[in-house]
Design an enzyme around this catalytic site. Sequence first.
Site, PDB file in Angstrom:
ATOM      1  N   LYS A 276      -6.471  11.787   0.214  1.00  0.00           N
ATOM      2  CA  LYS A 276      -6.351  12.565   1.441  1.00  0.00           C
ATOM      3  C   LYS A 276      -5.804  13.966   1.114  1.00  0.00           C
ATOM      4  O   LYS A 276      -6.493  14.725   0.490  1.00  0.00           O
ATOM      5  CB  LYS A 276      -5.478  11.808   2.441  1.00  0.00           C
ATOM      6  CG  LYS A 276      -5.825  10.302   2.556  1.00  0.00           C
ATOM      7  CD  LYS A 276      -7.185  10.043   3.146  1.00  0.00           C
ATOM      8  CE  LYS A 276      -7.691   8.617   2.961  1.00  0.00           C
ATOM      9  NZ  LYS A 276      -6.822   7.568   3.479  1.00  0.00           N
TER      10      LYS A 276
ATOM     11  N   ARG B 145      -5.711   3.355 -20.808  1.00  0.00           N
ATOM     12  CA  ARG B 145      -5.178   2.524 -19.713  1.00  0.00           C
ATOM     13  C   ARG B 145      -3.653   2.587 -19.712  1.00  0.00           C
ATOM     14  O   ARG B 145      -3.012   2.695 -18.677  1.00  0.00           O
ATOM     15  CB  ARG B 145      -5.654   1.064 -19.838  1.00  0.00           C
ATOM     16  CG  ARG B 145      -4.954   0.146 -18.828  1.00  0.00           C
ATOM     17  CD  ARG B 145      -5.644  -1.184 -18.552  1.00  0.00           C
ATOM     18  NE  ARG B 145      -6.301  -1.772 -19.692  1.00  0.00           N
ATOM     19  CZ  ARG B 145      -5.692  -2.378 -20.712  1.00  0.00           C
ATOM     20  NH1 ARG B 145      -4.380  -2.465 -20.762  1.00  0.00           N
ATOM     21  NH2 ARG B 145      -6.399  -2.873 -21.704  1.00  0.00           N
TER      22      ARG B 145
ATOM     23  N   TYR C 172      -1.883   1.520   7.962  1.00  0.00           N
ATOM     24  CA  TYR C 172      -3.281   1.796   7.645  1.00  0.00           C
ATOM     25  C   TYR C 172      -4.077   0.477   7.617  1.00  0.00           C
ATOM     26  O   TYR C 172      -3.583  -0.534   7.109  1.00  0.00           O
ATOM     27  CB  TYR C 172      -3.313   2.502   6.281  1.00  0.00           C
ATOM     28  CG  TYR C 172      -4.690   2.711   5.736  1.00  0.00           C
ATOM     29  CD1 TYR C 172      -5.549   3.638   6.314  1.00  0.00           C
ATOM     30  CD2 TYR C 172      -5.142   1.983   4.641  1.00  0.00           C
ATOM     31  CE1 TYR C 172      -6.822   3.831   5.815  1.00  0.00           C
ATOM     32  CE2 TYR C 172      -6.415   2.178   4.131  1.00  0.00           C
ATOM     33  CZ  TYR C 172      -7.250   3.101   4.728  1.00  0.00           C
ATOM     34  OH  TYR C 172      -8.508   3.285   4.235  1.00  0.00           O
TER      35      TYR C 172
ATOM     36  N   ASP D 149       4.632   4.623   2.804  1.00  0.00           N
ATOM     37  CA  ASP D 149       3.334   5.270   2.573  1.00  0.00           C
ATOM     38  C   ASP D 149       3.450   6.681   3.145  1.00  0.00           C
ATOM     39  O   ASP D 149       3.552   6.861   4.355  1.00  0.00           O
ATOM     40  CB  ASP D 149       2.237   4.461   3.275  1.00  0.00           C
ATOM     41  CG  ASP D 149       0.841   5.022   3.030  1.00  0.00           C
ATOM     42  OD1 ASP D 149       0.729   6.235   2.787  1.00  0.00           O
ATOM     43  OD2 ASP D 149      -0.125   4.249   3.107  1.00  0.00           O
TER      44      ASP D 149
HETATM   45  C1  LIG Z   1      -6.653   6.196   3.155  1.00  0.00           C
HETATM   46  C2  LIG Z   1      -5.311   5.613   3.214  1.00  0.00           C
HETATM   47  C3  LIG Z   1      -4.928   4.599   2.337  1.00  0.00           C
HETATM   48  C4  LIG Z   1      -5.882   3.994   1.316  1.00  0.00           C
HETATM   49  O1  LIG Z   1      -6.243   4.928   0.335  1.00  0.00           O
HETATM   50  P1  LIG Z   1      -7.634   4.887  -0.470  1.00  0.00           P
HETATM   51  O2  LIG Z   1      -7.495   6.035  -1.395  1.00  0.00           O
HETATM   52  O3  LIG Z   1      -8.736   5.033   0.528  1.00  0.00           O
HETATM   53  O4  LIG Z   1      -7.690   3.566  -1.173  1.00  0.00           O
HETATM   54  C5  LIG Z   1      -3.633   4.120   2.414  1.00  0.00           C
HETATM   55  N1  LIG Z   1      -2.773   4.602   3.334  1.00  0.00           N
HETATM   56  C6  LIG Z   1      -3.103   5.578   4.195  1.00  0.00           C
HETATM   57  C7  LIG Z   1      -2.099   6.071   5.172  1.00  0.00           C
HETATM   58  C8  LIG Z   1      -4.385   6.111   4.170  1.00  0.00           C
HETATM   59  O5  LIG Z   1      -4.719   7.066   5.052  1.00  0.00           O
END
Ligand SMILES: *Cc1c(COP(=O)(O)O)cnc(C)c1O
Length: 378
Positions: free
Chosen positions: A195, A46, A98, A170
């Site tokens: 992604k 961890r 998001y 982000d």
């Molecule tokens: C999918 C996504 C998230 C969240 O990510 P997870 O891995 O599904 O928890 C946050 N920001 C954006 C822009 C995303 O496309």
Amino acid sequence: MGSGTKFIHPGNEIDEATGAVSTPIYQSVIFAQKDLDTVGRWEYTRTGNPTRAVLEETVAKLEGGKYGFAFASGMAAINAVFCLFSSGDHLLVSRDVYGGTFRLAHRLLPRFGFRVDFIDTTEIDCIKKAIRPETRALFLETPSNPLMKITDLRKASALAREHGIITIADNTLMTPYLQRPLEMGVDLVVHSATKYLGCHSDCLAGIVVTDDRRLAKEVGFIQNCTGGVLGPHDSWLILRGIRTLKVRIDQQQRTAALLADWLSHQPWVVDVYYPTLTGHPGRELHLSQAEGGGGVLSFRLQNEVKARKLINRLRIPVIGSSLGAVESIVSLPATMSHGALPEQMRRDLGLTPDLVRLSVGLEDFQDLQGDLAQALEN
Ligand SMILES: *Cc1c(COP(=O)(O)O)cnc(C)c1O
């Protein structure tokens, strides 16, 4: 070094202990101490794991930062960043973030005494007006998705800094290949590595990067405290994905740009949203801070019925909530990725059910175009 070279040779790709060219998966929770008084570099997974550390260092370098932290999902990473703040703090969050970030900031954070305002960050004046003495954070996403609105990263982060506010971006949609917010004054970058970084729809992951030592110390403390870390095997999957990031995005954005242009000439299509499409209001600004439009586009049909029919008639893209994968993914954001927003807010933002989002995969342009053509004509 060019991006292609950097993704293959970030500098830590050879395992120091064995010379292995593929980072070994250290699937171990504890690392034995030599004796009671000697604690080695690794102790408990961890707190730190050698496979995860290679991923953390790799993404940090690619983003132009010094410190990286890998989490079990994008939301775990975003949550860890919000843990930097305290009860009574005021946070500014981009209106069209998001859906999961909106849900966290709107429904969970207020339980802990945070005050959150959702604002239009594409207008610097809107940010300025929303700042209060107790404002501590500005959370941005540019381009926003699915509507591809562009926020000026340099101006927004400079304004925030003047007021002692931490800026968080982000960068999931662009990846460090196309956009590096830390180089433009942003303090913390977050990713859903689920992604583009991972890209194979087989692994959830999240990353936080910063080049500020004090912030890094805090994020590391929160990561170890709350424990939402990425496992060694999943860390390896993301590292493997990163190796091919450049060639994937090169092709995905080439296809996405061609499709966006073609869609904008179709009679059934009311509007197309893609950051580098001619006529996009944020095009110049976007190109001043990013190296391409990316692989996601959205378009609006005449009504909800047509949008639903189109999605159901497409044969190649899978219907799903994710983006940035090798396979094309189509969705109806109003009921899927942004279903967590209150209906009034969705309507105000233009996230109505006539809007279709397409994340372009690695299929051939002609096949995707042909598929869209048959679905539109039907
Ligand atoms: C999918 C996504 C998230 C969240 O990510 P997870 O891995 O599904 O928890 C946050 N920001 C954006 C822009 C995303 O496309």
